[in-house]
Design a protein around this motif. Sequence first.
Motif, PDB file in Angstrom:
ATOM      1  N   LEU A 180       2.202  -2.768   8.809  1.00  0.00           N
ATOM      2  CA  LEU A 180       3.512  -2.123   8.799  1.00  0.00           C
ATOM      3  C   LEU A 180       3.347  -0.688   8.326  1.00  0.00           C
ATOM      4  CD1 LEU A 180       4.288  -5.173   8.790  1.00  0.00           C
ATOM      5  CD2 LEU A 180       6.246  -4.554   7.360  1.00  0.00           C
ATOM      6  N   THR A 181       4.008   0.247   8.982  1.00  0.00           N
ATOM      7  CA  THR A 181       3.867   1.656   8.602  1.00  0.00           C
ATOM      8  C   THR A 181       5.094   2.448   9.025  1.00  0.00           C
ATOM      9  OG1 THR A 181       2.523   3.662   8.905  1.00  0.00           O
ATOM     10  CG2 THR A 181       2.663   2.169  10.770  1.00  0.00           C
ATOM     11  N   GLU A 182       5.320   3.563   8.354  1.00  0.00           N
ATOM     12  CA  GLU A 182       6.358   4.509   8.765  1.00  0.00           C
ATOM     13  C   GLU A 182       5.810   5.547   9.733  1.00  0.00           C
ATOM     14  OE1 GLU A 182       8.598   6.235   5.537  1.00  0.00           O
ATOM     15  OE2 GLU A 182       8.259   4.481   4.293  1.00  0.00           O
ATOM     16  N   GLN A 183       4.499   5.538   9.943  1.00  0.00           N
ATOM     17  CA  GLN A 183       3.850   6.581  10.729  1.00  0.00           C
ATOM     18  C   GLN A 183       3.848   6.244  12.215  1.00  0.00           C
ATOM     19  OE1 GLN A 183       0.318   8.077   8.996  1.00  0.00           O
ATOM     20  NE2 GLN A 183      -0.347   9.188  10.799  1.00  0.00           N
ATOM     21  N   PHE A 212       2.582   5.943   4.740  1.00  0.00           N
ATOM     22  CA  PHE A 212       1.691   6.730   5.581  1.00  0.00           C
ATOM     23  C   PHE A 212       0.256   6.423   5.160  1.00  0.00           C
ATOM     24  CE2 PHE A 212       5.713   8.899   5.368  1.00  0.00           C
ATOM     25  CZ  PHE A 212       5.967   9.207   6.694  1.00  0.00           C
ATOM     26  N   PRO A 213      -0.451   5.582   5.897  1.00  0.00           N
ATOM     27  CA  PRO A 213      -1.766   5.121   5.455  1.00  0.00           C
ATOM     28  C   PRO A 213      -2.801   6.230   5.381  1.00  0.00           C
ATOM     29  CG  PRO A 213      -1.336   4.411   7.707  1.00  0.00           C
ATOM     30  CD  PRO A 213      -0.056   4.984   7.182  1.00  0.00           C
ATOM     31  N   ASP A 214      -3.597   6.207   4.319  1.00  0.00           N
ATOM     32  CA  ASP A 214      -4.697   7.152   4.171  1.00  0.00           C
ATOM     33  C   ASP A 214      -6.012   6.437   4.476  1.00  0.00           C
ATOM     34  OD1 ASP A 214      -5.098   5.537   1.986  1.00  0.00           O
ATOM     35  OD2 ASP A 214      -4.596   7.048   0.504  1.00  0.00           O
ATOM     36  N   LYS A 215      -7.116   7.149   4.332  1.00  0.00           N
ATOM     37  CA  LYS A 215      -8.418   6.581   4.672  1.00  0.00           C
ATOM     38  C   LYS A 215      -8.732   5.367   3.797  1.00  0.00           C
ATOM     39  CE  LYS A 215     -13.316   7.720   5.216  1.00  0.00           C
ATOM     40  NZ  LYS A 215     -13.786   6.580   4.402  1.00  0.00           N
ATOM     41  N   MET A 244       0.819  -1.210   0.000  1.00  0.00           N
ATOM     42  CA  MET A 244       0.000   0.000   0.000  1.00  0.00           C
ATOM     43  C   MET A 244       0.862   1.274   0.000  1.00  0.00           C
ATOM     44  SD  MET A 244      -3.067  -1.207   0.029  1.00  0.00           S
ATOM     45  CE  MET A 244      -3.967   0.312   0.359  1.00  0.00           C
ATOM     46  N   LYS A 245       2.170   1.149  -0.257  1.00  0.00           N
ATOM     47  CA  LYS A 245       3.051   2.299  -0.190  1.00  0.00           C
ATOM     48  C   LYS A 245       2.836   3.230  -1.381  1.00  0.00           C
ATOM     49  CE  LYS A 245       6.977   0.133   0.013  1.00  0.00           C
ATOM     50  NZ  LYS A 245       6.503  -1.237  -0.235  1.00  0.00           N
ATOM     51  N   ALA A 246       2.835   4.533  -1.106  1.00  0.00           N
ATOM     52  CA  ALA A 246       2.743   5.523  -2.181  1.00  0.00           C
ATOM     53  C   ALA A 246       4.088   5.731  -2.836  1.00  0.00           C
ATOM     54  CB  ALA A 246       2.222   6.845  -1.622  1.00  0.00           C
ATOM     55  N   SER A 247       5.173   5.520  -2.062  1.00  0.00           N
ATOM     56  CA  SER A 247       6.535   5.727  -2.555  1.00  0.00           C
ATOM     57  C   SER A 247       7.230   4.391  -2.706  1.00  0.00           C
ATOM     58  CB  SER A 247       7.320   6.615  -1.581  1.00  0.00           C
ATOM     59  OG  SER A 247       8.691   6.625  -1.923  1.00  0.00           O
TER      60      SER A 247
END
Length: 278
Positions: A81-84, A57-60, A11-14
């Motif tokens: 898993l998240t960087e946030q 960074f998870p979004d809605k 789910m990563k944007a980057s």
Amino acid sequence: MEKSVLLWIDMKASRSEEGVSILFEKYFVVRMIGADQAAMLTPSDMTPSAICFDYDFPDKYGLDLLRSTRMNFPTLPVLLLTEQHSEALAIWALRMRVWDFLVKPLNAAQTEQEIHQLKNQIDTHEHWEATPFSGSHVPPIPEEARFINNGTQEERALAPAVSYIQQHLTEKISEEQMACLCRMRPFQFSRSFRKNCGITFQEFVQRTRIEEAMRLLQNPNMTVLDIALSVGFRDQSYFTRVFKKHIGMAPTTYRDSRIIGETIHSSEHETLDLFGTH
């Protein structure tokens, strides 16, 4: 012994951070899919032994997808898993009965220990949580995720700033600093932030500080000055004015109203228990 299948939902944007899944390949066959494929998963499909959602960074949209997957596959362990670094996100994950919440960059030794525990649970055929969610029991998406919409690259690019603000409230936070963090020019960042969050950058910082102050005011051992300093205000009088502007009452009045409200609620609950009412 044949390895269990871990369905890895990217789910990563980057694409700047890669290779985390390697830590899991010692114990699992890792099968990668994207958000579009994950959105079409049904219980009748090939069922893995566990599911991992890998965010930056998870979004809605991303959290909605985890929530629906969790409900469709209630017996499977789900990892997040998240960087946030977010307390609200960690609490949400706990309420969603996520098996584990891991913040990147991962500690290899600690992560391997967690993976080993997960593998043991799967091998002993222990279900994580078979009880489905229903109605109002489904935890709402954390408010912070709503500030980043579910579509464009520009919208997702603001996520590092939102996360940084929430984790550094005691510090001075400049718009120029956040623009650099998001790899935007200051004017571009300012315009993009207002467009996607509905408020200006400074309004968001101030509102985030006030929301944290409301939480801290529930601690009777903290003075108003302590709380003001903890959320980035250097002057108690200014903090009080800003708090009153947003909440409609002074911090001390807000704290007193919370204490009175909780006392009344507790008394009513005790009365109901006394008469055997549920």
